[in-house]
Design a protein around this motif. Structure first.
Motif, PDB file in Angstrom:
ATOM      1  N   GLY A  51       0.837  -1.208   0.000  1.00  0.00           N
ATOM      2  CA  GLY A  51       0.000   0.000   0.000  1.00  0.00           C
ATOM      3  C   GLY A  51       0.866   1.249   0.000  1.00  0.00           C
ATOM      4  N   ALA A  52       0.630   2.145   0.946  1.00  0.00           N
ATOM      5  CA  ALA A  52       1.371   3.413   0.994  1.00  0.00           C
ATOM      6  C   ALA A  52       2.632   3.304   1.853  1.00  0.00           C
ATOM      7  N   TYR A  53       2.972   2.087   2.309  1.00  0.00           N
ATOM      8  CA  TYR A  53       4.086   1.934   3.254  1.00  0.00           C
ATOM      9  C   TYR A  53       5.222   1.093   2.679  1.00  0.00           C
ATOM     10  N   ILE A  54       6.424   1.399   3.166  1.00  0.00           N
ATOM     11  CA  ILE A  54       7.605   0.591   2.826  1.00  0.00           C
ATOM     12  C   ILE A  54       8.277   0.158   4.138  1.00  0.00           C
ATOM     13  N   TRP A  55       9.074  -0.899   4.055  1.00  0.00           N
ATOM     14  CA  TRP A  55       9.786  -1.413   5.227  1.00  0.00           C
ATOM     15  C   TRP A  55      11.270  -1.530   4.910  1.00  0.00           C
ATOM     16  N   GLY A  91      13.074  -4.022   9.590  1.00  0.00           N
ATOM     17  CA  GLY A  91      11.657  -4.248   9.896  1.00  0.00           C
ATOM     18  C   GLY A  91      10.903  -2.974  10.231  1.00  0.00           C
ATOM     19  N   LYS A  92      11.557  -1.814  10.065  1.00  0.00           N
ATOM     20  CA  LYS A  92      10.874  -0.557  10.403  1.00  0.00           C
ATOM     21  C   LYS A  92      10.018  -0.075   9.228  1.00  0.00           C
ATOM     22  N   ARG A  93       8.845   0.470   9.572  1.00  0.00           N
ATOM     23  CA  ARG A  93       7.877   0.896   8.556  1.00  0.00           C
ATOM     24  C   ARG A  93       7.948   2.407   8.327  1.00  0.00           C
ATOM     25  N   TYR A  94       7.776   2.819   7.073  1.00  0.00           N
ATOM     26  CA  TYR A  94       7.775   4.241   6.720  1.00  0.00           C
ATOM     27  C   TYR A  94       6.596   4.516   5.789  1.00  0.00           C
ATOM     28  N   LEU A  95       6.036   5.707   5.922  1.00  0.00           N
ATOM     29  CA  LEU A  95       5.038   6.148   4.944  1.00  0.00           C
ATOM     30  C   LEU A  95       5.790   6.653   3.715  1.00  0.00           C
ATOM     31  N   ASP A  96       5.404   6.146   2.554  1.00  0.00           N
ATOM     32  CA  ASP A  96       6.089   6.545   1.317  1.00  0.00           C
ATOM     33  C   ASP A  96       5.473   7.844   0.811  1.00  0.00           C
ATOM     34  N   GLY A  97       6.052   8.955   1.235  1.00  0.00           N
ATOM     35  CA  GLY A  97       5.490  10.270   0.893  1.00  0.00           C
ATOM     36  C   GLY A  97       5.918  10.779  -0.466  1.00  0.00           C
ATOM     37  N   LEU A  98       6.661   9.949  -1.210  1.00  0.00           N
ATOM     38  CA  LEU A  98       7.145  10.406  -2.520  1.00  0.00           C
ATOM     39  C   LEU A  98       6.802   9.410  -3.635  1.00  0.00           C
ATOM     40  N   THR A 146      17.422  12.908   7.232  1.00  0.00           N
ATOM     41  CA  THR A 146      17.518  11.779   8.165  1.00  0.00           C
ATOM     42  C   THR A 146      16.426  11.844   9.219  1.00  0.00           C
ATOM     43  N   ALA A 147      16.164  13.050   9.734  1.00  0.00           N
ATOM     44  CA  ALA A 147      15.179  13.162  10.814  1.00  0.00           C
ATOM     45  C   ALA A 147      13.783  12.767  10.332  1.00  0.00           C
ATOM     46  N   LEU A 148      13.431  13.166   9.126  1.00  0.00           N
ATOM     47  CA  LEU A 148      12.107  12.807   8.600  1.00  0.00           C
ATOM     48  C   LEU A 148      12.011  11.289   8.435  1.00  0.00           C
ATOM     49  N   PHE A 149      13.076  10.723   7.897  1.00  0.00           N
ATOM     50  CA  PHE A 149      13.082   9.272   7.683  1.00  0.00           C
ATOM     51  C   PHE A 149      13.021   8.533   9.024  1.00  0.00           C
ATOM     52  N   ASP A 150      13.834   9.002   9.965  1.00  0.00           N
ATOM     53  CA  ASP A 150      13.813   8.359  11.292  1.00  0.00           C
ATOM     54  C   ASP A 150      12.436   8.458  11.939  1.00  0.00           C
ATOM     55  N   ALA A 151      11.726   9.543  11.611  1.00  0.00           N
ATOM     56  CA  ALA A 151      10.389   9.727  12.196  1.00  0.00           C
ATOM     57  C   ALA A 151       9.321   8.953  11.421  1.00  0.00           C
ATOM     58  N   GLY A 152       9.751   8.215  10.375  1.00  0.00           N
ATOM     59  CA  GLY A 152       8.799   7.329   9.693  1.00  0.00           C
ATOM     60  C   GLY A 152       8.197   7.882   8.419  1.00  0.00           C
ATOM     61  N   LEU A 153       8.808   8.965   7.876  1.00  0.00           N
ATOM     62  CA  LEU A 153       8.279   9.513   6.614  1.00  0.00           C
ATOM     63  C   LEU A 153       9.390   9.548   5.573  1.00  0.00           C
ATOM     64  N   TYR A 154       9.162   8.831   4.467  1.00  0.00           N
ATOM     65  CA  TYR A 154      10.081   8.926   3.335  1.00  0.00           C
ATOM     66  C   TYR A 154       9.555  10.029   2.425  1.00  0.00           C
ATOM     67  N   CYS A 155      10.333  11.106   2.281  1.00  0.00           N
ATOM     68  CA  CYS A 155      10.016  12.149   1.309  1.00  0.00           C
ATOM     69  C   CYS A 155      11.340  12.790   0.924  1.00  0.00           C
ATOM     70  N   LEU A 204       5.937  15.944   9.801  1.00  0.00           N
ATOM     71  CA  LEU A 204       6.563  17.199   9.366  1.00  0.00           C
ATOM     72  C   LEU A 204       6.539  18.232  10.486  1.00  0.00           C
ATOM     73  N   ARG A 205       5.423  18.318  11.180  1.00  0.00           N
ATOM     74  CA  ARG A 205       5.300  19.317  12.261  1.00  0.00           C
ATOM     75  C   ARG A 205       6.379  19.090  13.323  1.00  0.00           C
ATOM     76  N   GLY A 206       6.543  17.860  13.742  1.00  0.00           N
ATOM     77  CA  GLY A 206       7.537  17.560  14.774  1.00  0.00           C
ATOM     78  C   GLY A 206       8.950  17.865  14.294  1.00  0.00           C
ATOM     79  N   VAL A 207       9.276  17.383  13.093  1.00  0.00           N
ATOM     80  CA  VAL A 207      10.655  17.508  12.610  1.00  0.00           C
ATOM     81  C   VAL A 207      10.979  18.956  12.233  1.00  0.00           C
ATOM     82  N   LEU A 208      10.033  19.659  11.632  1.00  0.00           N
ATOM     83  CA  LEU A 208      10.308  21.058  11.252  1.00  0.00           C
ATOM     84  C   LEU A 208      10.401  21.955  12.485  1.00  0.00           C
ATOM     85  N   THR A 209       9.634  21.633  13.511  1.00  0.00           N
ATOM     86  CA  THR A 209       9.728  22.394  14.762  1.00  0.00           C
ATOM     87  C   THR A 209      11.121  22.217  15.362  1.00  0.00           C
ATOM     88  N   GLU A 210      11.595  20.980  15.306  1.00  0.00           N
ATOM     89  CA  GLU A 210      12.937  20.742  15.848  1.00  0.00           C
ATOM     90  C   GLU A 210      14.009  21.424  14.987  1.00  0.00           C
TER      91      GLU A 210
END
Ligand SMILES: Cc1ncc(COP(=O)(O)O)c(C=O)c1O
Length: 446
Positions: A29-33, A37-44, A396-405, A435-441
């Motif tokens: 679906g919209a996710y990659i691993w 074994g970690k899951r990410y939302l494929d934002g791209l 890296t931070a976005l990816f670590d937070a589970g979003l691939y973009c 995005l909100r969490g990572v951009l705030t940081e």
């Protein structure tokens, strides 16, 4: 002892430390691993590719069936059924009289083919001087010598000069940083279109063959056309007998809620170049779709477009492409994008309350967020800050937070988003939250 990581030369990648690159092993679906074994939302959508999402066994089954029946045959003086059927399907979906489909292996080859066709067409129709190309600053059109020459990103070109001569750049439709008419989209659109006419006249209309434009320019972070822009470009092209090539390698196949980007903005190109979403990534395939007028001289006995690729229109890829487009219809993919695009926009616009988000722009399922140092003045980051922010932290931070973009600084720093077209509000919310969490940081680190 060497490892597999020591031998893979990755594309557009810094190879120092490449052994630490994430390894993606699976998608659903919209996710990659990844391999841990970690899951990410494929934002791209991979790379603006995976329209239907990952793990579709129906597309995989079609590929397997075609490979068992006829794995390979060229389109050089021979045809095979799936190439013919897909060509017919694409021609039926393409706007106006775009009715001849020349398959390639990917997008850059489609761009290359379009330029060669433009030159060849004018030679055959008594205007042999017409060979030059106009394209936009910062726009990306591929990496082969011809496509790279059309590309408007000096940093990608300088190592490979001299490139193919005869290409010229005009301004993009970046209204956020418009040099004038920034508060009047229509006037800005007229101005931006008129820059194309200025370039044609400067070069000499008798020497200009084509203008290459994306419906929404990707590099620089999603520049949609201002109202009236493409209509005026069409008039200019007609006035000077210059071909309008719509480079839809990203924008076709539902990315903007329509089959082709030209449809969304109501203009008629002479050629469409496309790739990526044509197969949703289940096999590599690109295409150049040409108008009846451009094909006409090649109907003559003995005439031939002396151009082709071993893998252009590969049977497995065309069978997958056909199935992909059937699924678009069966599952109402375009309708889904149109029903949900306002939600995507509204969700991303919520991020405008962050001090680092200067602009949120795009259409359909295709957006860019421009990051700025000062929202009031639109001051951007210098090279060192951009390097620290985008490469040192955000990617890296976005990816670590589970979003691939993609955090990109080919123009001003932007975050690019182009999720699979199956995504809905729950995915948009997840994107916004990360995005909100990572951009705030990121802001707190500046
Ligand atoms: C607008 C546009 N044109 C051409 C290309 C080149 O396509 P490919 O990488 O398949 O050669 C791309 C790739 O992203 C693109 O975005």
């Amino acid at each position: 002892m060497s490892t597999p990581a020591d031998h893979l030369w990755m594309h557009f990648s810094r190879m120092a430390g490449a052994d630490k690159a994430p390894v993606i092993v699976r998608g659903e679906g919209a996710y990659i691993w990844d391999d841990r074994g970690k899951r990410y939302l494929d934002g791209l959508a991979g790379l603006f590719v995976n329209q239907l999402g990952h793990g579709r066994t129906d597309l995989a089954a079609v590929a397997a069936e075609q490979a068992s029946t006829l794995a390979y045959f060229p389109l050089w003086s021979y045809a095979h059924p799936s190439a013919r059927e897909l060509a017919e399907k694409v021609a039926s979906l393409a706007p106006g009289d775009l009715d001849h489909v020349f398959f390639t292996s990917g997008g850059g080859e489609a761009v290359e083919s379009a330029w060669k066709l433009a030159k060849n067409y004018f030679r055959l129709t008594g205007k042999p001087q017409k060979h030059k190309v106009i394209s936009r600053a910062i726009a990306y059109h591929g990496t082969t010598h011809g496509a790279l020459s059309i590309t408007g990103l000096p940093a990608l070109k300088q190592m490979f000069e001299p490139l193919v001569p005869s290409t010229f750049r005009v301004p993009s439709t970046n209204i956020y940083r418009a040099p004038l008419h920034g508060d009047d989209p229509e006037a800005f659109g007229r101005w931006a279109a008129d820059q194309i006419e200025v370039a044609i006249e400067q070069e000499g209309p008798d020497t200009v063959a084509a203008v290459f434009l994306e419906p929404v320019q990707n590099a620089g972070g999603c520049f949609p056309p201002p109202p009236g822009y493409f209509q005026r470009v069409r008039e200019i092209c007609d006035r000077h007998d210059v071909l309008l090539v719509s480079d839809e390698v990203i924008c076709a196949f539902g990315r903007l809620g329509t089959m082709f980007g030209a449809e969304r903005y109501g203009y008629q190109p002479d050629i469409i170049t496309c790739a990526k979403g044509l197969t949703s990534g289940y096999a590599p395939l690109g295409a150049m779709i040409a108008s009846a007028r451009l094909f006409e001289p090649f109907r003559e006995p003995g005439a031939m477009f002396a151009h082709g690729y071993t893998f252009g229109g590969h049977p497995v890829a065309t069978a997958v492409g056909l199935k992909n487009l059937q699924i678009f219809e069966q599952e109402g993919v375009l309708e889904h994008v149109r029903a949900n695009e306002a939600g995507f926009r509204a969700t991303l616009e919520r991020l405008s309350d962050l001090p680092i988000v200067g602009d949120v722009r795009g259409d359909g399922y295709f957006y860019g967020l421009e990051l700025v140092k000062d929202k009031a003045t639109k001051e951007t980051f210098d090279d060192a800050e951009s390097e620290r922010l985008l490469r040192g932290f955000l990617s890296t931070a976005l990816f670590d937070a589970g979003l691939y973009c993609r955090a990109d600084d080919r123009g001003d720093p932007v975050i690019q988003l182009s999720p699979p077209l199956i995504c809905d509000q729950s995915h948009f919310d997840e994107i916004e939250q990360v995005l909100r969490g990572v951009l705030t940081e990121a802001w707190s680190r500046l």
